[in-house]
Design an enzyme around this catalytic site. Structure first.
Site, short mmCIF file in Angstrom:
data_model
loop_
_atom_site.label_atom_id
_atom_site.label_comp_id
_atom_site.label_asym_id
_atom_site.label_seq_id
_atom_site.Cartn_x
_atom_site.Cartn_y
_atom_site.Cartn_z
N ASP A 153 2.49 12.48 8.66
CA ASP A 153 3.60 11.56 8.50
C ASP A 153 4.45 11.50 9.77
OD1 ASP A 153 5.43 9.96 6.70
OD2 ASP A 153 6.80 11.58 7.25
N GLU A 172 0.11 8.39 10.78
CA GLU A 172 1.03 7.30 10.56
C GLU A 172 1.88 7.19 11.82
OE1 GLU A 172 4.98 5.73 8.40
OE2 GLU A 172 4.63 7.83 8.83
#
EC number: 2.4.1.18
Length: 632
Positions: A308, A361
């Site tokens: 993330d 990401e």
């Protein structure tokens, strides 16, 4: 007597930043099952006194002191009579910093259910039944296979009548069957690592080695993953090394000093999330984080980690104004320590577990995210294409009358499509915080919204790149997602929503069984325009090709106008079969189309010797396969 010390090699590697399996050495290690002896080890280099406190010693900080392991900064000791399930923390005193307090174990394998904060002595034994899956994973390459990912928040996928969440065990029955029926190849779980604030969805992590106890035991989570593997469904886990929660029982100011985080708030505090930023330049922090990544792959058999907020790690000035960040040693904004860490963790995972995916990401144009370190990249296998997501959703929100003026939003994507190995995400981030649902983002009246969403999903499946869809999007949820309630399953009782779900099932089936839909995702041979220039009609068409040269023609009409005798050039004579039409009545469409296929005429068009005169349904995608398997 029990071995109270850690071996010198482990301590050396830990201090060097290259120990990748701290979970086999630190934390609460059960060393003698007959006497319930547990060896505790924790890193607290500034502390003058460290002890373990818990239910086994009445939380008395004087009963079980730990001893320094040389100059490693690690404190270690063994305590008998500590059965599985015992609660514990570390009592840490650092007089030089005026600090005295109790901390949860950074390498705890279990935690109490929040808001309680004690660590739990945990047994991680489990008998797996997924050997066949793991063997296929090791010998294969998902980058060359179809990947359609169903993103799930475990706590709100489905709830009981009393609004409590399903357990890992209950999910193993319902979720596995649903994913299998819908046809996704993978699930991606939003963070399962324990987090104190449920509303953070797991992205404000405190426990990097403990699955959330909200839904059951570690073995229950293993059972869920095992069942998914037995159903030939891969499991990706969100993992958050970009920041961590500031709760006082956690990692922050762990021994009274800034141990895991930077001391300088310009480096150690995340300005957007008000969380701590890891100090990637500290060797022991790298050992900790690499070991966390390894833990979920090794112990829980995860098939990949989606990392993330990589952008926030790469840029020292991420989310900061001038004067609020510290340049690197060359005066630049690149976080050199974070770059080195990302290369380290991707390398270690790939070297130790071939076939496991590392997914980034990353929301900027940082070069080489999905290239190897040898090629100057970060070493990830795949990267979320945030640009595709934003451009496409913005386009689909437009009234079709204006789409002709924004045609480039769609045609630009092939210009950079091969710069990385991409996943095309329609994720949870797009359906929260007043952004609405995918369905409400679409323009038009109710019928047009459904038609547009069917068109969007077909377009996603056709464009080169792996696919990701957040739960609820597959049947067109009206309300934006909330972690406090389950997704709106009752909508499947309505034909328009059930039709959309049927389309997703058929898209997944077609995608998984037709190599032209997924081969060539990451090279220029897999995609070729048929016609990208018809901005006046807002029509796009292109070919997807497999390794044998077999092709699929995908045509997209982004207006509510039925277009008859729409001519496109094709490379083959004969009957081109209409294999999928998002306007079919079974999906909720108006049932316009081509009656199963169109014969190619010997009329040159668009640089091809043959052409088709098609009927393009309104706000719809149609797919055609050629009459033979000849090379294009």
């Amino acid at each position: 007597m029990h071995k109270d010390h850690l071996d010198d090699a482990t301590l050396y590697l830990f201090n060097e930043g290259s120990e990748a399996q701290l979970y086999r050495h630190f934390g609460a290690q059960r060393v003698d099952l007959l006497t319930d002896a547990v060896r505790f080890a924790v890193w607290a280099p500034a502390a003058a006194y460290v002890s373990v406190v818990g239910t086994f010693n009445a939380w008395d900080p004087k009963r079980n002191p730990l001893q320094p392991a040389g100059v490693s900064g690690v404190h270690v000791g063994t305590v008998e009579g500590v059965p599985v399930g015992s609660l514990y923390k570390y009592h840490i005193e650092t007089p030089s910093m005026g600090f005295s307090g109790d901390k949860a174990d950074p390498v705890a394998f279990g935690m109490e259910i929040p808001p309680k904060t004690a660590s739990v002595v945990t047994d991680l034994s489990y008998t797996w039944h997924d050997a066949a899956w793991l063997a296929r994973r090791q010998s294969g390459d998902w980058r060359a296979q179809p990947m359609s990912i169903y993103e799930v928040h475990l706590g709100s996928w489905r709830k009981h009548q009393d609004q409590t969440s399903l357990s890992y065990q209950e999910l193993a029955d319902e979720l596995v069957d649903y994913v299998k029926r819908t046809g996704f190849t993978h699930v991606e779980f939003m963070p399962v690592m324990e987090h104190p604030y449920y509303g953070s969805w797991g992205y404000q992590t405190t426990s990097y080695f403990a699955p959330s106890r909200r839904y059951g035991t570690p073995q229950d989570l293993m059972y869920l993953i095992d069942r998914l593997h037995q159903a030939d469904i891969g499991v990706l886990l969100d993992w958050v090394p970009s920041h961590f929660a500031t709760d006082d029982f956690g990692l922050g100011l762990f021994d009274g000093t800034h141990l895991y985080e930077h001391a300088d708030p310009r480096q150690g505090i995340h300005p957007q999330w008000h969380s701590y930023v890891f100090n990637y330049g500290r060797n022991e922090v790298r050992s900790f984080l690499v070991s966390s990544a390894m833990f979920w792959v090794d112990i829980f058999h995860a098939d990949g980690l989606r990392v993330d907020a990589v952008s926030s790690m790469l840029y020292l000035n991420f989310g900061r104004e001038e004067g609020q960040w510290v340049p690197n040693r060359y005066g630049g904004y690149e976080n050199l320590e974070a770059i080195a860490f990302l290369r380290q963790v991707t390398h270690v995972i790939h070297e130790t577990f071939p076939g496991v995916l590392m997914i980034a990401e990353e929301s900027t144009a940082w070069p080489g995210v999905s290239r190897s370190a040898q090629e100057g990249g970060l070493g990830f296998d795949l990267k979320w294409d945030m640009g595709w997501m934003h451009d496409t959703l913005d386009y689909m929100a437009l009234d079709p009358i204006y789409r002709r003026y924004h045609h480039d939003a769609l045609t630009f994507r092939p210009m950079y499509a091969q710069s990385e190995r991409f996943i095309l995400p329609l994720s949870h981030d797009e359906v929260v915080h007043q952004k609405g649902s995918l369905l409400t983002k679409m323009s038009g009246d109710t019928w047009q919204k459904f038609a547009n969403l069917r068109l969007l999903l077909a377009y996603q499946y056709a464009v080169p790149g792996k696919k990701l869809l957040f739960m609820g999007g597959e049947f067109g949820q009206w309300r934006e997602w909330s972690h406090d309630r389950e997704i709106d399953w009752f909508l499947l009782g309505q034909s328009s929503h059930a039709g959309l779900w049927q389309l997703v099932q058929d898209l997944n089936h077609r995608y998984r069984t037709t190599p032209a839909w997924y081969q060539g995702d990451h090279d220029n041979e897999g995609f070729a325009w048929c016609d990208f220039a018809d901005r006046a009609a807002s029509v796009l068409s292109f070919f997807r090709r497999d390794l044998e040269g077999r092709s699929v023609l995908a045509v997209f009409n982004f207006t509510p106008v039925v277009r008859t005798h729409y001519r496109l050039g094709v490379p083959h004579e004969g009957l081109w079969h209409e294999v999928l039409n998002t306007d079919a009545a079974c999906y909720g469409g108006s049932n316009q189309g081509n009656l199963g296929g169109v014969w190619a005429e010997a009329l040159p068009w668009g640089g091809q010797a043959w052409s088709l005169a098609l009927t393009l349904p309104p706000l719809a995608a149609v797919f055609f396969e050629p009459p033979s398997v000849e090379r294009d």
